[in-house]
Write a protein that holds these residues in place. Sequence first.
Motif, mmCIF file in Angstrom:
data_model
loop_
_atom_site.group_PDB
_atom_site.id
_atom_site.type_symbol
_atom_site.label_atom_id
_atom_site.label_comp_id
_atom_site.label_asym_id
_atom_site.label_seq_id
_atom_site.Cartn_x
_atom_site.Cartn_y
_atom_site.Cartn_z
ATOM 1 N N PHE A 1 0.829 -1.223 0.000
ATOM 2 C CA PHE A 1 0.000 0.000 0.000
ATOM 3 C C PHE A 1 0.853 1.259 0.000
ATOM 4 N N ASN A 2 0.452 2.222 -0.790
ATOM 5 C CA ASN A 2 1.043 3.556 -0.737
ATOM 6 C C ASN A 2 -0.072 4.518 -0.343
ATOM 7 N N PRO A 3 0.228 5.431 0.582
ATOM 8 C CA PRO A 3 -0.811 6.392 0.977
ATOM 9 C C PRO A 3 -1.384 7.109 -0.254
ATOM 10 N N GLY A 4 -2.695 7.219 -0.287
ATOM 11 C CA GLY A 4 -3.334 7.911 -1.415
ATOM 12 C C GLY A 4 -3.754 6.970 -2.539
ATOM 13 N N ASP A 5 -3.289 5.712 -2.505
ATOM 14 C CA ASP A 5 -3.743 4.750 -3.521
ATOM 15 C C ASP A 5 -5.253 4.527 -3.384
ATOM 16 N N ILE A 6 -5.847 4.096 -4.475
ATOM 17 C CA ILE A 6 -7.279 3.789 -4.451
ATOM 18 C C ILE A 6 -7.413 2.279 -4.623
ATOM 19 N N VAL A 7 -7.964 1.636 -3.610
ATOM 20 C CA VAL A 7 -7.950 0.178 -3.530
ATOM 21 C C VAL A 7 -9.320 -0.375 -3.926
ATOM 22 N N LEU A 8 -9.346 -1.202 -4.950
ATOM 23 C CA LEU A 8 -10.605 -1.774 -5.432
ATOM 24 C C LEU A 8 -10.637 -3.270 -5.108
ATOM 25 N N ILE A 9 -11.700 -3.680 -4.423
ATOM 26 C CA ILE A 9 -11.830 -5.066 -3.976
ATOM 27 C C ILE A 9 -12.665 -5.828 -5.004
ATOM 28 N N ARG A 10 -12.065 -6.851 -5.590
ATOM 29 C CA ARG A 10 -12.784 -7.629 -6.607
ATOM 30 C C ARG A 10 -13.312 -8.924 -5.993
ATOM 31 N N THR A 11 -14.630 -8.947 -5.769
ATOM 32 C CA THR A 11 -15.274 -10.140 -5.204
ATOM 33 C C THR A 11 -15.825 -11.034 -6.310
ATOM 34 N N GLY A 12 -15.987 -10.476 -7.491
ATOM 35 C CA GLY A 12 -16.592 -11.211 -8.608
ATOM 36 C C GLY A 12 -18.114 -11.067 -8.639
ATOM 37 N N ALA A 13 -18.688 -10.361 -7.633
ATOM 38 C CA ALA A 13 -20.153 -10.295 -7.510
ATOM 39 C C ALA A 13 -20.810 -9.491 -8.634
ATOM 40 N N SER A 14 -20.058 -8.628 -9.300
ATOM 41 C CA SER A 14 -20.684 -7.814 -10.354
ATOM 42 C C SER A 14 -21.156 -8.671 -11.524
ATOM 43 N N LYS A 15 -20.636 -9.899 -11.604
ATOM 44 C CA LYS A 15 -21.079 -10.805 -12.685
ATOM 45 C C LYS A 15 -22.563 -11.172 -12.533
ATOM 46 N N LEU A 16 -23.074 -11.011 -11.311
ATOM 47 C CA LEU A 16 -24.483 -11.368 -11.058
ATOM 48 C C LEU A 16 -25.428 -10.202 -11.323
ATOM 49 N N TRP A 17 -24.881 -9.082 -11.737
ATOM 50 C CA TRP A 17 -25.730 -7.903 -11.938
ATOM 51 C C TRP A 17 -26.830 -8.211 -12.965
ATOM 52 N N GLY A 18 -28.044 -7.782 -12.647
ATOM 53 C CA GLY A 18 -29.178 -8.086 -13.516
ATOM 54 C C GLY A 18 -29.957 -9.289 -13.014
ATOM 55 N N GLN A 19 -29.376 -10.048 -12.066
ATOM 56 C CA GLN A 19 -30.097 -11.185 -11.489
ATOM 57 C C GLN A 19 -30.419 -10.873 -10.021
ATOM 58 N N LYS A 20 -31.422 -11.581 -9.522
ATOM 59 C CA LYS A 20 -31.833 -11.372 -8.130
ATOM 60 C C LYS A 20 -30.673 -11.640 -7.156
ATOM 61 N N GLU A 21 -29.854 -12.640 -7.502
ATOM 62 C CA GLU A 21 -28.738 -13.044 -6.629
ATOM 63 C C GLU A 21 -27.770 -11.883 -6.345
ATOM 64 N N TYR A 22 -27.737 -10.930 -7.266
ATOM 65 C CA TYR A 22 -26.820 -9.798 -7.097
ATOM 66 C C TYR A 22 -27.048 -9.124 -5.741
ATOM 67 N N PHE A 23 -28.266 -9.180 -5.227
ATOM 68 C CA PHE A 23 -28.600 -8.470 -3.996
ATOM 69 C C PHE A 23 -28.275 -9.239 -2.718
ATOM 70 N N PHE A 24 -27.981 -10.541 -2.854
ATOM 71 C CA PHE A 24 -27.662 -11.256 -1.611
ATOM 72 C C PHE A 24 -26.519 -12.252 -1.722
ATOM 73 N N ARG A 25 -25.817 -12.312 -2.855
ATOM 74 C CA ARG A 25 -24.700 -13.260 -2.969
ATOM 75 C C ARG A 25 -23.380 -12.506 -3.155
ATOM 76 N N PHE A 26 -22.823 -12.088 -2.046
ATOM 77 C CA PHE A 26 -21.505 -11.446 -2.121
ATOM 78 C C PHE A 26 -20.873 -11.449 -0.728
ATOM 79 N N PRO A 27 -19.545 -11.453 -0.683
ATOM 80 C CA PRO A 27 -18.893 -11.331 0.620
ATOM 81 C C PRO A 27 -18.763 -9.854 0.994
ATOM 82 N N GLY A 28 -18.561 -9.582 2.279
ATOM 83 C CA GLY A 28 -18.447 -8.184 2.719
ATOM 84 C C GLY A 28 -17.176 -7.969 3.519
#
Length: 281
Positions: free
Chosen positions: A157-184
């Motif tokens: 990590f470097n201060p000021g970096d922007i960290v994006l967490i890839r869970t893979g959950a965006s693949k479910l977008w458009g389906q009902k599962e998108y709203f309850f199948r993801f880690p936090g």
Amino acid sequence: MSIDIDNCRIIDLSLPIDENMPFEPFPVKASRLGHKSGIHHLNRTLIFNKNFSMKQKVGFLMGYLFKGRKFGLEDFPDNEFISDEQISCSVHTGTHVDSPFHFGTRCMGQRAKSIEELELKHFMGNGVVLDVTSVKPGAFIKTDDIKRSCKTIGYEFNPGDIVLIRTGASKLWGQKEYFFRFPGMSRDATEYIVDHGIKLIGTDALGFDRPYGVMIDEYFKTGDRGNLWPSHFFGREKEYYHIERLNNLDLIPDVRKFVFCGFPIKILNVGAAWMRAVAIV
Ligand SMILES: [Zn+2]
């Protein structure tokens, strides 16, 4: 500073705001004035505009009724007027950023900042994508998952970096599962990242914390308040901002070499705002 526009590529990391999404918690409502129907609105506005004085209103009405002072489509090129759309939806719809005010009224003992008060410099900078796709939906993303992901790509990590967490959950977008199948994100994992001088963290999942159903079930089972929005509430202790509902994180070719850029729309006194997020590679 200059950007070589001809030799860079912009990857769209945003989801659309879509009135046809079947499963939005707060559905998007759109009302549209088309290029033809807008003409009636224009004529009505000329007469009933509340900013006009009574004298002006009477003048316009008389002109409309008796002098033909009204618009028809033939008054405009190609018989088309201009369009307008009114969209009504939550500020948490589509790709958006949560500000400290969303987390609570106070942050670090001070009044929590709303969206328009956030410094724009935090929304552009060197980005990194951390892959946590091995974490199961409903589970916590723990500090060890973050450390492992950093190690895999040889990133520190470097201060000021922007960290994006890839869970893979965006693949479910458009389906009902998108709203309850993801880690936090666990509180500890969020704190670990923020303690490295990171102000902005994003996730490609619906929410930064675990799904509502999981948090609520575990809270009522155990009575442990630590289950309820732990990362959101951590944002009262240390100021940070998180982006929810990112997309296309898998399209970034080198997860350590890109510039993230995405600014919140300037809506006053709100806890979140829509964002058009991009990676410049
Ligand atoms: Zn949100």
